[in-house]
Design an enzyme around this catalytic site. Structure first.
Site, PDB file in Angstrom:
ATOM      1  N   GLY A   6       0.853  -0.976  -0.120  1.00 19.37           N
ATOM      2  CA  GLY A   6      -0.430  -0.284  -0.084  1.00 19.37           C
ATOM      3  C   GLY A   6       1.266   1.494   0.089  1.00 19.37           C
ATOM      4  O   GLY A   6       1.958   1.394  -1.059  1.00 19.37           O
ATOM      5  N   HIS A  54       4.394   2.217  -8.561  1.00 23.44           N
ATOM      6  CA  HIS A  54       3.816   0.922  -7.999  1.00 23.44           C
ATOM      7  C   HIS A  54       2.570   0.452  -8.868  1.00 23.44           C
ATOM      8  O   HIS A  54       2.421  -0.146  -9.755  1.00 23.44           O
ATOM      9  CB  HIS A  54       2.451   1.095  -7.268  1.00 23.44           C
ATOM     10  CG  HIS A  54       3.339   0.954  -5.588  1.00 23.44           C
ATOM     11  ND1 HIS A  54       3.235   1.836  -4.426  1.00 23.44           N
ATOM     12  CD2 HIS A  54       4.082   0.108  -4.406  1.00 23.44           C
ATOM     13  CE1 HIS A  54       4.013   1.588  -3.031  1.00 23.44           C
ATOM     14  NE2 HIS A  54       5.086   0.629  -3.521  1.00 23.44           N
ATOM     15  N   GLU A  64      12.174  -2.864 -10.063  1.00 27.92           N
ATOM     16  CA  GLU A  64      13.839  -3.124  -9.629  1.00 27.92           C
ATOM     17  C   GLU A  64      14.295  -2.098  -8.747  1.00 27.92           C
ATOM     18  O   GLU A  64      15.738  -2.319  -8.300  1.00 27.92           O
ATOM     19  CB  GLU A  64      14.606  -2.857 -10.974  1.00 27.92           C
ATOM     20  CG  GLU A  64      14.256  -3.911 -12.204  1.00 27.92           C
ATOM     21  CD  GLU A  64      15.155  -3.950 -12.942  1.00 27.92           C
ATOM     22  OE1 GLU A  64      15.145  -1.770 -13.547  1.00 27.92           O
ATOM     23  OE2 GLU A  64      15.006  -4.020 -14.496  1.00 27.92           O
ATOM     24  N   LYS A  65      13.412  -1.592  -8.019  1.00 25.70           N
ATOM     25  CA  LYS A  65      13.845  -0.593  -7.165  1.00 25.70           C
ATOM     26  C   LYS A  65      14.389  -1.525  -5.842  1.00 25.70           C
ATOM     27  O   LYS A  65      15.261  -1.200  -4.817  1.00 25.70           O
ATOM     28  CB  LYS A  65      12.537   0.265  -6.714  1.00 25.70           C
ATOM     29  CG  LYS A  65      12.600   0.809  -5.081  1.00 25.70           C
ATOM     30  CD  LYS A  65      12.744   2.249  -4.675  1.00 25.70           C
ATOM     31  CE  LYS A  65      13.012   2.786  -3.128  1.00 25.70           C
ATOM     32  NZ  LYS A  65      12.150   1.932  -2.661  1.00 25.70           N
ATOM     33  N   ARG A 104       8.498   5.174   1.795  1.00 25.86           N
ATOM     34  CA  ARG A 104       9.201   5.450   2.923  1.00 25.86           C
ATOM     35  C   ARG A 104       9.757   7.049   2.647  1.00 25.86           C
ATOM     36  O   ARG A 104      10.180   7.895   3.724  1.00 25.86           O
ATOM     37  CB  ARG A 104      10.158   5.108   2.963  1.00 25.86           C
ATOM     38  CG  ARG A 104       9.612   3.549   4.043  1.00 25.86           C
ATOM     39  CD  ARG A 104      11.133   2.943   4.773  1.00 25.86           C
ATOM     40  NE  ARG A 104      10.593   1.735   5.623  1.00 25.86           N
ATOM     41  CZ  ARG A 104      10.785   0.313   5.083  1.00 25.86           C
ATOM     42  NH1 ARG A 104      10.825   0.129   4.006  1.00 25.86           N
ATOM     43  NH2 ARG A 104      10.153  -1.310   6.096  1.00 25.86           N
TER      44      ARG A 104
HETATM   45  P1  AMP Z   1       6.212  -2.651  -1.343  1.00 25.33           P
HETATM   46  O1  AMP Z   1       4.994  -1.751  -1.346  1.00 25.33           O
HETATM   47  O2  AMP Z   1       7.899  -0.562  -1.067  1.00 25.33           O
HETATM   48  O3  AMP Z   1       6.640  -3.081  -0.664  1.00 25.33           O
HETATM   49  O4  AMP Z   1       6.396  -1.890  -3.061  1.00 25.33           O
HETATM   50  C1  AMP Z   1       5.515  -2.485  -3.579  1.00 25.33           C
HETATM   51  C2  AMP Z   1       6.304  -2.991  -4.441  1.00 25.33           C
HETATM   52  O5  AMP Z   1       6.554  -2.276  -5.598  1.00 25.33           O
HETATM   53  C3  AMP Z   1       7.545  -4.088  -5.317  1.00 25.33           C
HETATM   54  O6  AMP Z   1       7.957  -4.475  -6.305  1.00 25.33           O
HETATM   55  C4  AMP Z   1       9.060  -3.220  -5.757  1.00 25.33           C
HETATM   56  O7  AMP Z   1      10.234  -2.737  -5.365  1.00 25.33           O
HETATM   57  C5  AMP Z   1       7.705  -1.959  -6.448  1.00 25.33           C
HETATM   58  N1  AMP Z   1       8.540  -0.360  -6.262  1.00 25.33           N
HETATM   59  C6  AMP Z   1       8.125   0.768  -5.243  1.00 25.33           C
HETATM   60  N2  AMP Z   1       8.925   1.473  -5.579  1.00 25.33           N
HETATM   61  C7  AMP Z   1       9.441   1.622  -6.549  1.00 25.33           C
HETATM   62  C8  AMP Z   1       9.427   2.132  -7.849  1.00 25.33           C
HETATM   63  N3  AMP Z   1      10.179   3.159  -7.189  1.00 25.33           N
HETATM   64  N4  AMP Z   1       9.162   1.609  -8.839  1.00 25.33           N
HETATM   65  C9  AMP Z   1       9.419   0.549  -9.447  1.00 25.33           C
HETATM   66  N5  AMP Z   1       9.232  -0.409  -8.403  1.00 25.33           N
HETATM   67  C10 AMP Z   1       8.946   0.318  -7.014  1.00 25.33           C
END
Ligand code: AMP
Length: 282
Positions: free
Chosen positions: A35, A41, A152-153, A191
């Protein structure tokens, strides 16, 4: 306004919805998230559109936070997330409560090695990849997607999940999506809201240093020199660097020269109370 996604919170309702998709012969893409959605995302969601149906999960996974980390304060913006997913025409949002994901008596975890134990994120967050692998294995089992999209982040996470899906024969194709950045290069992250205005102003240092360092290595400068100068440049801006390393882009193992490549530079650094990560291909 497109119709909203179906919001599902029980395994039974999820099974019913997925069975309907399957009965129609439709392929399914899964985008796992915690979320607090941003354009990064949504880039994953857009790439997911190659499948007939797009499922996004929203679950802040306690298993991937250490007791000292920000589980309790992690940003939660459910209504805004749903609005963003509706605008992207997501079909279903899987938002299980904690007790559905980890019911009383839950006693299993997935142990990952290979790219999960290369002394990068795992050194600083030893609980992290086990927590991620366990919840992602569950999400794959719950949704049985044809494809799943990861950013890829979180590069080491992408490699870990790809390895796990292959090793456990989970029959899902894991697809990596390039990092989405702010105009000044800062990688979007849920974050980033923790950054003060002054910290936000210096945060793109990670991107700039990655860019400069990848260019210098590609131009033939010795890796050791480029990396140590980059480390110093990042710390000079007020970061505490956890790691700034050149690794093999697939195995994430250590490298000595560009001939050991393809290479990927990876960085994690703390700015005040916020820990940022980023990476870039050479
Ligand atoms: P998270 O909600 O932080 O667990 O992220 C969910 C998904 O979104 C994960 O696969 C992350 O790698 C991807 N994600 C987060 N930030 C980015 C970004 N700036 N660019 C591309 N994908 C992202």
């Amino acid at each position: 306004m497109p119709r909203g996604p179906i919001i599902v919170r029980t395994i039974k309702a999820l099974d019913r919805a997925m069975a309907n998709f399957r009965a129609a012969g439709e392929t399914v893409a899964l985008v796992p998230t915690m979320g607090a959605l941003h354009a990064g995302h949504l880039a994953l969601v857009r790439r997911a559109r190659r499948a007939d149906r797009v499922v996004a999960s929203i679950f802040v996974n306690p298993a991937q936070f250490a007791p000292t980390e920000d589980f309790a304060s992690y940003p939660r913006t459910f209504e805004a997330d749903i609005a963003a997913l509706r605008a992207e025409r997501v079909d279903l949002v899987w938002a299980p409560p904690r007790e559905v994901m980890y019911p009383e008596g839950f006693a299993t975890s997935v142990a990952v090695k290979g790219p999960a134990t290369v002394d990068l994120e795992d050194r600083f967050r030893p609980h992290f990849f086990g927590g991620v692998a366990t919840v992602v294995a569950k999400l794959f089992g719950q949704c049985r997607p044809d494809i799943a999209l990861f950013g890829e982040k979180d590069y080491q996470q992408l490699k870990t999940v790809t390895r796990m899906a292959a090793d456990l024969d989970l029959k899902v194709k894991v697809i990596g999506v390039p990092t989405v950045r702010e105009k000044d290069g800062l990688a979007l992250s849920s974050r980033n809201v923790y950054l003060s205005p002054a910290e936000r102003a210096v945060a793109p240092t990670l991107y700039r240093t990655l860019k400069e360092s990848t260019a210098r290595i590609a131009a033939g400068e010795p890796i050791v020199r480029v990396m140590s100068e980059g480390w110093i440049a990042i710390e000079a801006k007020g970061f505490a660097v956890d790691y700034f390393e050149a690794r093999h882009a697939e195995s994430l193992r250590r490298v000595e020269t560009v001939d050991d490549g393809p290479l990927r530079l990876l960085v994690a650094a703390r700015l005040g109370k916020t820990r940022l990560i980023d990476n870039m291909a050479v």
